[in-house]
Scaffold this active site. Structure first.
Site, PDB file in Angstrom:
ATOM      1  N   CYS A 179      13.946  -8.112  46.932  1.00 27.51           N
ATOM      2  CA  CYS A 179      13.016  -7.729  48.000  1.00 27.51           C
ATOM      3  C   CYS A 179      13.379  -6.398  48.651  1.00 27.51           C
ATOM      4  O   CYS A 179      12.514  -5.544  48.862  1.00 27.51           O
ATOM      5  CB  CYS A 179      12.961  -8.819  49.054  1.00 27.51           C
ATOM      6  SG  CYS A 179      14.597  -9.414  49.573  1.00 27.51           S
ATOM      7  N   HIS A 292      11.341  -7.397  56.185  1.00 28.44           N
ATOM      8  CA  HIS A 292      12.541  -6.573  56.226  1.00 28.44           C
ATOM      9  C   HIS A 292      12.221  -5.186  56.783  1.00 28.44           C
ATOM     10  O   HIS A 292      11.116  -4.682  56.612  1.00 28.44           O
ATOM     11  CB  HIS A 292      13.102  -6.356  54.816  1.00 28.44           C
ATOM     12  CG  HIS A 292      13.758  -7.553  54.203  1.00 28.44           C
ATOM     13  ND1 HIS A 292      14.021  -8.711  54.888  1.00 28.44           N
ATOM     14  CD2 HIS A 292      14.226  -7.755  52.935  1.00 28.44           C
ATOM     15  CE1 HIS A 292      14.616  -9.581  54.076  1.00 28.44           C
ATOM     16  NE2 HIS A 292      14.743  -9.032  52.888  1.00 28.44           N
ATOM     17  N   GLN A 367       8.828  -9.519  53.363  1.00 26.24           N
ATOM     18  CA  GLN A 367       9.810  -9.911  52.361  1.00 26.24           C
ATOM     19  C   GLN A 367       9.237 -10.923  51.368  1.00 26.24           C
ATOM     20  O   GLN A 367       9.537 -10.867  50.175  1.00 26.24           O
ATOM     21  CB  GLN A 367      11.045 -10.490  53.083  1.00 26.24           C
ATOM     22  CG  GLN A 367      12.235 -10.806  52.193  1.00 26.24           C
ATOM     23  CD  GLN A 367      12.135 -12.174  51.570  1.00 26.24           C
ATOM     24  OE1 GLN A 367      11.577 -13.115  52.149  1.00 26.24           O
ATOM     25  NE2 GLN A 367      12.658 -12.305  50.357  1.00 26.24           N
TER      26      GLN A 367
END
Lengths: 385, 385
Positions: A179, A292, A367
């Site tokens: 990711c 993220h 993510q």
């Protein structure tokens, strides 16, 4: 498992909560959708037969959600999971499915299998699926660095999988990158193509979702406990996560980097097909649910003005630029949650480098979506072309 | 204002909560205390007269706490704040004090004044205090970059203030650096002394406390609201902070950096007395209460092995090394909260640089303590020598 509580909604960010019922969702605004136009076929006789391995996990659930809103064509759908989850009913596009236990015979007559059930499941079952002629898109790290296994971000290196065809009688493996690599390279690649990245220093701010649905639940539970003055429950992580952050939980290697960081280093080299690009990374878990963020410092071989960089990113597929200096509005994990696109902002000339040979950027991406399920589904879509 | 709720305690981290009663606290473990030994005098005829400006704020409260546990000697103590807080009673070392409204006559007979009431208060009143012969230790950014104003981290550049003496009949200003600069340089300076830092790339994970007590309260309130499915209250910050992160709220300058980031760039140059050191920084607010974390990538002029670096840091005053690779135990904001020392870990050779010319490190420090109040009190302690 109550997946409906995983996404913390609030007034300004009404995201659909993830449940076991997957209807067609309203497509997201064009600003946030990628350049891949949905193929309007869905349940069709001539379409491929699909299997999803690990369907009850956070990414497995997102596979269904993404397949549905992108109208992914399918002749049949097989939902696979461990014995523990077998027998559960999942509704997909108004049709009920029973989750089947994954076994050695699961892949007879499967054209495309999306795997997200961890490395050990992939290691055991993905080769069996390939033997049975399926194209496996594997979200685990099991095969990513294997020679001969393409590691693909469709916007970045689609050419790496161009030799792979469905129903050719020959199965194949395609690996979905990690990711944080996907999110970083979505922003860095358009700039790399223009000015060639020599060195990249990444500091990641990573969400709970990377450790799975249970980790998201633990963050929520811990936060309630800490607010109530109670001792936080530490099952998934061995320390307090609520109102705290810590170095990524992946094992630390002899060189002092953790596995998550070395994925960024090694996967970037493979995806860019550049053994010499210099990358370092520090990966930290922050108490955020499902997107993220990454602070990325770039050193280029050729000069690249920040305005040019901004224009390049504005035109990059799957990327949105949020870079409002006057309004102090830049990408946040919450704003990209449940969105397809990776958001980039804080685009500025690096004052620590001479001339226009350096940039600092800040990148956010969902993510579970682009960092996992969406990227895998996009790979599957390329197989249809 | 209920400051007692600001520190979220839990079983593993029993920190004293901040209240308006300041008794002598048990000194922290020697592992976490700095090299400055407490001066055992406290309330003494010959000691300096102290004033604290902004005593009801988060840093103001911490001034009292730090002065008390470090047994800072004082002849008298004057607690100053805005009109709004005047009249409040604060107990310090078992003696009640009434908060006085700050005015132009507040500094008659004050030897040392600790300021933390924002830049505009410092700009107006610090010069008046200096005129009256006081040594001002100012926590705001108002005078930091002024020529002739020492910018001091006692472990780093004590020599910058060696010409300043109390009761010399001449007042003076000493500036306390920005929290993220202090925390970064506590770790980077011992390495810089050994191998000379050429370039430093900093990504900061900054706590709510940097925006004051009200921001910490807002983070707590928002978190409760989001968990209850309510719309989060956004007064201090204009966006959701709970389970989110965002680019630091400081104004963005024409070069695209925000003021917080440029403080790191400019203050480092001044403190190290090195106009050429190259620094870039990205400062992000994360939903953590009172300690900052920083991912710091270092490029050196001379080679420095990671083991040597670890030894240097183990012996550095005010620094603890938490670098357990096997146990995946590294510094966290929670572990350094209410501690004096800055913690450093993730010390490793940067794989993106040749040989031993680069290191990645991860630093955590209490933003209110070493990032503000403790550093200011340490400066005041140097005036006693």
């Amino acid at each position: 498992m109550n997946l409906s509580s995983l996404t913390l909604n609030h007034h300004h960010h009404h995201y659909p909560t993830t449940t076991f019922v997957h209807k067609k969702l309203t497509p997201h605004s064009s600003k946030h959708s990628t350049s891949f136009s949905p193929i309007k076929m869905s349940l069709t006789e001539n379409a491929p037969s699909l299997a999803i391995v690990g369907v009850t996990g956070a990414v497995g659930q997102e596979f269904l959600s993404v397949l549905s809103y992108r109208n992914f064509p399918y002749r049949s759908l097989k939902l696979l999971a461990s014995k523990r989850s077998a027998g559960k009913q999942i509704t997909y596009e108004d049709k009920p499915y029973i989750v089947e236990e994954l076994n050695e015979d699961s892949f007879k007559d499967v054209d495309i299998a999306l795997f997200s059930a961890g490395g050990s499941v992939s290691k055991k079952f993905a080769p069996l699926a390939v033997e049975d002629g399926a194209i496996v898109v594997d979200n685990s790290s099991a095969f990513r660095m294997d020679d001969g296994v393409p590691l693909v971000v469709p916007e970045v290196n689609p050419e790496a999988m161009k030799h792979i065809k469905i129903r050719s009688g020959k199965g194949a493996l395609i690996a979905n990158p990690n990711c944080s690599t996907i999110i970083c390279l979505m922003a860095a690649t358009p700039l790399h193509r223009h000015a060639k990245v020599k060195r990249m220093v990444v500091s990641a701010y990573q969400a709970a979702s990377g450790a799975g649905a249970a980790a998201m639940e633990e963050l929520e539970l811990q936060t309630r406990e800490v607010l109530d003055g109670k001792e936080p429950t530490c099952k998934i992580f061995k320390q307090q996560y609520a109102f705290n952050l810590f170095s990524h939980n992946a094992p630390v290697l002899p060189n002092g980097y953790n596995e998550e960081e070395m994925k960024l280093v090694k996967e970037t080299r493979k995806i860019w097909n550049d053994a010499h690009v210099k990358v370092t990374a520090t990966c930290i878990r922050v108490p955020v649910m499902r997107a993220h963020a990454e602070s990325v410092n770039l050193q280029f071989e050729k000069p690249l003005h920040e305005d040019t960089a901004r224009d390049i990113l504005k035109n990059a597929p799957g990327v949105v630029v949020i870079d409002d200096r006057a309004g102090n509005h830049f990408p946040t994990p919450l704003e990209v949650s449940n969105k397809d696109a990776v958001a980039v902002g804080r685009i500025r000339r690096d004052v620590s480098q001479d001339g226009d040979y350096g940039l600092d950027i800040f990148v956010c991406g969902d993510q579970i979506r682009k960092g996992a399920a969406l990227n895998a589904v996009q790979i599957a879509e390329m197989l249809l072309k």
